[in-house]
Design a protein around this motif. Structure first.
Motif, short mmCIF file in Angstrom:
data_model
loop_
_atom_site.label_atom_id
_atom_site.label_comp_id
_atom_site.label_asym_id
_atom_site.label_seq_id
_atom_site.Cartn_x
_atom_site.Cartn_y
_atom_site.Cartn_z
N ILE A 1 0.72 10.23 6.69
CA ILE A 1 0.75 8.82 6.26
C ILE A 1 1.01 8.72 4.76
CG2 ILE A 1 -0.67 6.74 6.00
CD1 ILE A 1 -1.89 7.39 8.74
N THR A 2 0.42 9.62 3.98
CA THR A 2 0.64 9.57 2.53
C THR A 2 2.09 9.85 2.16
OG1 THR A 2 0.14 11.92 2.09
CG2 THR A 2 -1.72 10.37 2.11
N GLN A 3 2.84 10.46 3.06
CA GLN A 3 4.25 10.77 2.78
C GLN A 3 5.21 9.66 3.22
OE1 GLN A 3 4.79 13.70 0.94
NE2 GLN A 3 2.58 13.32 0.96
N THR A 4 4.65 8.57 3.76
CA THR A 4 5.47 7.45 4.21
C THR A 4 6.06 6.70 3.02
OG1 THR A 4 3.98 7.20 6.10
CG2 THR A 4 5.49 5.39 5.65
N THR A 5 7.31 6.29 3.13
CA THR A 5 7.96 5.53 2.06
C THR A 5 7.17 4.27 1.74
OG1 THR A 5 10.12 6.34 2.76
CG2 THR A 5 10.10 4.38 1.36
N ASN A 6 6.94 4.03 0.45
CA ASN A 6 6.21 2.87 -0.07
C ASN A 6 4.71 2.96 0.15
OD1 ASN A 6 8.57 1.67 -1.02
ND2 ASN A 6 8.87 0.46 0.83
N TYR A 7 4.20 4.15 0.47
CA TYR A 7 2.75 4.34 0.58
C TYR A 7 2.08 3.99 -0.74
CZ TYR A 7 -1.75 6.73 0.86
OH TYR A 7 -3.09 7.03 0.82
N VAL A 8 0.93 3.34 -0.67
CA VAL A 8 0.13 3.07 -1.86
C VAL A 8 -1.30 3.54 -1.63
CG1 VAL A 8 1.46 1.13 -2.77
CG2 VAL A 8 -0.33 0.70 -1.07
N ASP A 9 -1.93 3.96 -2.70
CA ASP A 9 -3.32 4.41 -2.66
C ASP A 9 -4.26 3.21 -2.58
OD1 ASP A 9 -5.92 5.33 -4.46
OD2 ASP A 9 -5.11 6.93 -3.20
N ILE A 10 -5.47 3.43 -2.09
CA ILE A 10 -6.45 2.36 -1.96
C ILE A 10 -6.84 1.76 -3.31
CG2 ILE A 10 -8.47 3.89 -2.03
CD1 ILE A 10 -9.75 2.08 0.12
N THR A 11 -6.64 2.51 -4.39
CA THR A 11 -7.01 2.01 -5.71
C THR A 11 -5.88 1.25 -6.40
OG1 THR A 11 -6.33 4.10 -6.76
CG2 THR A 11 -8.64 3.91 -6.06
N ASP A 12 -4.71 1.17 -5.78
CA ASP A 12 -3.55 0.53 -6.40
C ASP A 12 -3.77 -0.98 -6.51
OD1 ASP A 12 -0.86 -0.91 -6.35
OD2 ASP A 12 -0.22 1.15 -6.69
N ASP A 13 -3.68 -1.51 -7.72
CA ASP A 13 -3.89 -2.94 -7.92
C ASP A 13 -2.69 -3.56 -8.65
OD1 ASP A 13 -4.22 -1.93 -10.46
OD2 ASP A 13 -6.01 -3.11 -10.92
N SER A 14 -1.52 -3.00 -8.44
CA SER A 14 -0.34 -3.46 -9.18
C SER A 14 0.04 -4.90 -8.84
CB SER A 14 0.84 -2.53 -8.90
OG SER A 14 1.12 -2.43 -7.51
N ALA A 15 -0.43 -5.43 -7.73
CA ALA A 15 -0.13 -6.81 -7.36
C ALA A 15 -1.19 -7.79 -7.84
CB ALA A 15 0.04 -6.93 -5.84
N ARG A 16 -2.13 -7.31 -8.63
CA ARG A 16 -3.24 -8.16 -9.07
C ARG A 16 -2.73 -9.34 -9.88
NH1 ARG A 16 -8.91 -7.27 -10.32
NH2 ARG A 16 -8.70 -5.04 -9.83
N LEU A 17 -3.31 -10.51 -9.63
CA LEU A 17 -3.00 -11.70 -10.42
C LEU A 17 -3.44 -11.49 -11.86
CD1 LEU A 17 -4.05 -14.58 -8.02
CD2 LEU A 17 -1.82 -14.36 -9.06
N LYS A 18 -2.57 -11.79 -12.79
CA LYS A 18 -2.92 -11.67 -14.20
C LYS A 18 -3.67 -12.92 -14.64
CE LYS A 18 -0.73 -7.78 -14.50
NZ LYS A 18 -0.36 -7.62 -13.09
N PRO A 19 -4.74 -12.72 -15.44
CA PRO A 19 -5.52 -13.90 -15.88
C PRO A 19 -4.72 -14.78 -16.83
CG PRO A 19 -6.29 -11.88 -16.96
CD PRO A 19 -5.30 -11.45 -15.90
#
Length: 206
Positions: free
Chosen positions: A188-206
């Motif tokens: 599963i980790t080798q799947t294209t576009n895999y993200v880690d559970i800690t990934d927050d790149s989509a977080r709303l910016k304050p």
């Protein structure tokens, strides 16, 4: 879309992982569930049950419950099979995750890493540990004969089960005795576009 979530949550991670695999843009709004941030008046308007994840759509609708959100997002994609029998098997494993897997492995992880232990939780520890290992054994038996859970293809059944399985060691489960599960997790980790559970790149910016 806005995903209302708690970053360490496996239930929220299910949605973040599928959205990434689909290449779907969204925004992430995080809450501290330990501090009660999902029990404010504003959040309860999104989900009266006071729980994450909640997927809020641009038209104002909100969808709750992680596996219901997976089902909705997977329609018309490779992660939801076309054949009826295979669809029923996806639902079978997603129900297994909610009733036999998540209440044990996820609960112990939450107690240890976030909520803290007390006398009542300590009294339940051994039973939940045994039930968690029983669920892992069911998964190991299946994965020793199949690369994925349904139809030899990666589906939302795998996403549902992967979310808390891959962090089960945080609940003091020893995955070294489950080689098929380990191989499945790695695939599963080798799947294209895999993200880690800690990934927050989509977080709303304050």
């Amino acid at each position: 879309m806005i995903l209302h979530d708690y970053l360490p949550s496996g239930n929220g991670y299910k949605i973040r992982l599928l959205l990434s695999l689909l290449g779907q843009d969204y925004q992430l709004k995080c809450y501290d569930i330990v501090q009660g941030e999902t029990h404010t008046e504003a959040f309860l308007k999104l989900n009266a049950n006071g729980k994450i994840p909640v997927l809020e759509f641009d038209d104002g609708r909100s969808l709750t419950e992680s596996n219901a959100i997976l089902y909705y997002l997977a329609q018309g994609t490779p992660y939801w099979p076309e054949e009826l029998w295979q669809q029923s098997q996806v639902l079978r494993w997603m129900n297994f995750e909610q009733y036999s897997h998540e209440p044990n492995i996820a609960t112990l992880r939450f107690w240890l890493g976030h909520a803290g232990m007390n006398q009542q939780r300590q009294a339940q520890w051994a039973d939940k540990k045994a039930a968690g290992y029983a669920a892992l054994k069911v998964m190991e038996q299946h994965l020793s004969e199949h690369p994925y859970f349904v139809g030899e293809q990666f589906s939302i059944a795998d996403i549902a089960l992967y979310a808390y399985t891959h962090v089960a060691e945080e609940a003091e489960f020893d995955l070294s005795t489950f080689p098929a599960i380990q191989a499945w997790c790695y695939a599963i980790t080798q799947t294209t576009n895999y993200v880690d559970i800690t990934d927050d790149s989509a977080r709303l910016k304050p």
